[in-house]
Design a protein around this motif. Structure first.
Motif, PDB file in Angstrom:
ATOM      1  N   ARG A 219      28.558  76.015 -14.326  1.00  0.00           N
ATOM      2  CA  ARG A 219      27.866  77.298 -14.359  1.00  0.00           C
ATOM      3  C   ARG A 219      27.760  77.744 -15.820  1.00  0.00           C
ATOM      4  N   LEU A 220      26.604  78.275 -16.173  1.00  0.00           N
ATOM      5  CA  LEU A 220      26.376  78.824 -17.506  1.00  0.00           C
ATOM      6  C   LEU A 220      26.169  80.325 -17.395  1.00  0.00           C
ATOM      7  N   TRP A 221      26.879  81.078 -18.224  1.00  0.00           N
ATOM      8  CA  TRP A 221      26.708  82.526 -18.296  1.00  0.00           C
ATOM      9  C   TRP A 221      26.126  82.900 -19.659  1.00  0.00           C
ATOM     10  N   ASP A 222      25.182  83.806 -19.654  1.00  0.00           N
ATOM     11  CA  ASP A 222      24.650  84.370 -20.885  1.00  0.00           C
ATOM     12  C   ASP A 222      25.421  85.662 -21.161  1.00  0.00           C
ATOM     13  N   ALA A 223      26.439  85.551 -22.020  1.00  0.00           N
ATOM     14  CA  ALA A 223      27.293  86.712 -22.283  1.00  0.00           C
ATOM     15  C   ALA A 223      26.549  87.781 -23.077  1.00  0.00           C
TER      16      ALA A 223
END
Length: 419
Positions: free
Chosen positions: A106-110
């Motif tokens: 999973r990739l999160w755009d912080a």
């Protein structure tokens, strides 16, 4: 600058140290930790992803291993933003009963406090490196808007003693496989647009011949073995034609033929040497090197026929043109103060810049996303393969055998191509 080592607690991780020179205008900070269950997996997935992102120069990475996250975690993104991360990657690897591996991440755009979703790849052990490169491509595209080129391949020639080897490797230089070994020189490798074949010049039997080889089967066939020299093959973008240099009519000139070696027709007419063909992205124009004006310079001619036009005017010696897949750029080798350096020309304006500070550069080739160039050079006393960004700020050396490495060429972007 040299990038920091990656989790050097074990040799398997330490081998992926990336050496880069320069700093990009902006770098996206991405936090990445070991994938859950990665211990004992044949390839260190997270480490390969990190090395890819560092090597292109657009990202800097933060170690998130201590947080023990996976794709099911629910991290507080504002906390990660406070730690200096604009994005966060976490995942897991599960061995399956049939010997394959289920990789989830999973990739999160912080920076935007946004969850970019879960992705899953199920691959055999032999494709674990490819899976890692695809994860890096996914991150690259989601965070920059451009396609990545990590899950692509390169080819190059290495010479050790009297032995020549045509190698095919991942874009980072690792995972290399020998496509051909010969006691005679191998030169001018060229990828087919579908990524399934390599053309090259072989000197087996004491004569230069243009060959084509299927990478999955190793099957070889002779494409050009005319009287005189047969050299410098270049596939057309649609894969239906090939430009070659032949001296069958006396003097080296450009010819175009079908990929089965049929329908041979002469493309250039000059009293000089015309060679090193490179196709424009749309296939309508062939760029080439000619000394018709007294010294080697780059020209172009319509595929349909007509007069050639000179393209390079800076410097006394310009060779080895390669055109970017997006149609915007041409890279080539130009002589500067007695040294040979990688140059970049913007085709629309004709503006030229020098990208390298080494002196023995050769054989530049674009990545399929047109964002990087691979080339061969000598660096710190040894032959190496390097990549550079188009602004020349970021350069990285690739892992290759300790040998005389020459003539790299970057393969096409073929999703799901057999490797």
């Amino acid at each position: 600058m040299a990038a920091a080592g990656l989790w050097t607690t074990s040799p398997a991780w330490a081998q992926f140290r990336v050496e880069i020179a320069g700093v990009g205008a902006t770098q996206i900070p991405v936090a990445i930790g070991r994938f859950k269950g990665e211990e004992g997996v044949p390839q260190p997935i997270a480490s390969i992803v990190i090395a890819d992102l560092q090597r292109c120069g657009l990202f800097k990475t933060l170690d998130a291993s201590a947080d023990k996250l996976d794709e099911t975690s629910r991290p507080v993104l504002t906390d990660w933003r406070g730690k200096g991360a604009d994005a966060l990657l976490a995942g897991s690897i599960l061995p399956l009963a049939d010997g394959r591996f289920d990789i989830r991440y999973r990739l999160w755009d912080a920076a935007r406090n946004k969850d970019l979703g879960v992705q899953s790849l199920v691959v055999p052990a032999a494709d674990l490196r490819l899976a890692a490169h695809r994860i890096a491509d996914d991150i690259y595209e989601k965070l920059t808007g451009d396609k990545g080129a990590f899950a692509t391949r390169i080819a190059y020639v290495a010479k050790t003693g009297r032995r020549y080897v045509l190698w095919v490797a991942d874009s980072d230089g690792k995972g290399e496989r020998d496509a051909l070994t010969s006691n005679e020189p191998i030169i001018s490798p060229a990828w087919s647009p579908d990524g399934g074949k390599l053309a090259y010049v072989s000197f087996e039997g004491g004569k230069a011949k243009v060959m084509s080889q299927e990478l999955t089967t190793g099957r070889r066939r002779v494409l050009a073995s005319f009287k005189g020299t047969n050299s410098a093959p270049a596939w057309s973008p649609d894969g239906k034609q090939m430009a070659v240099t032949l001296s069958r009519d006396g003097g080296s000139q450009l010819f175009v033929m079908g990929i089965d070696g049929d329908n041979v027709r002469r493309l250039t007419q000059s009293g000089g040497i015309d060679t090193e063909a490179a196709w424009s992205a749309d296939g309508s124009t062939v760029y080439f090197v000619s000394d018709r004006g007294g010294s080697p310079q780059i020209y172009k001619t319509p595929l349909s026929g007509g007069s050639a036009q000179r393209v390079t005017f800076n410097g006394p010696y310009n060779i080895s043109p390669a055109l970017s897949p997006d149609g915007r750029w041409m890279t080539f080798i130009g002589q500067v103060n007695g040294g040979y350096k990688v140059h970049l020309m913007e085709l629309a304006s004709g503006a030229v810049r020098v990208l390298t500070d080494t002196r023995d550069d050769e054989s530049p080739s674009f990545a399929p996303n047109s964002k990087q160039i691979i080339y061969a050079t000598r660096n710190q006393g040894r032959d190496v393969l390097m990549t550079t960004s188009l602004d020349g700020r970021i350069k990285a050396s690739l892992a290759t055998p300790q040998a005389d490495v020459r003539e790299p060429v970057w393969g096409p972007d073929i999703v799901g191509a057999k490797r």
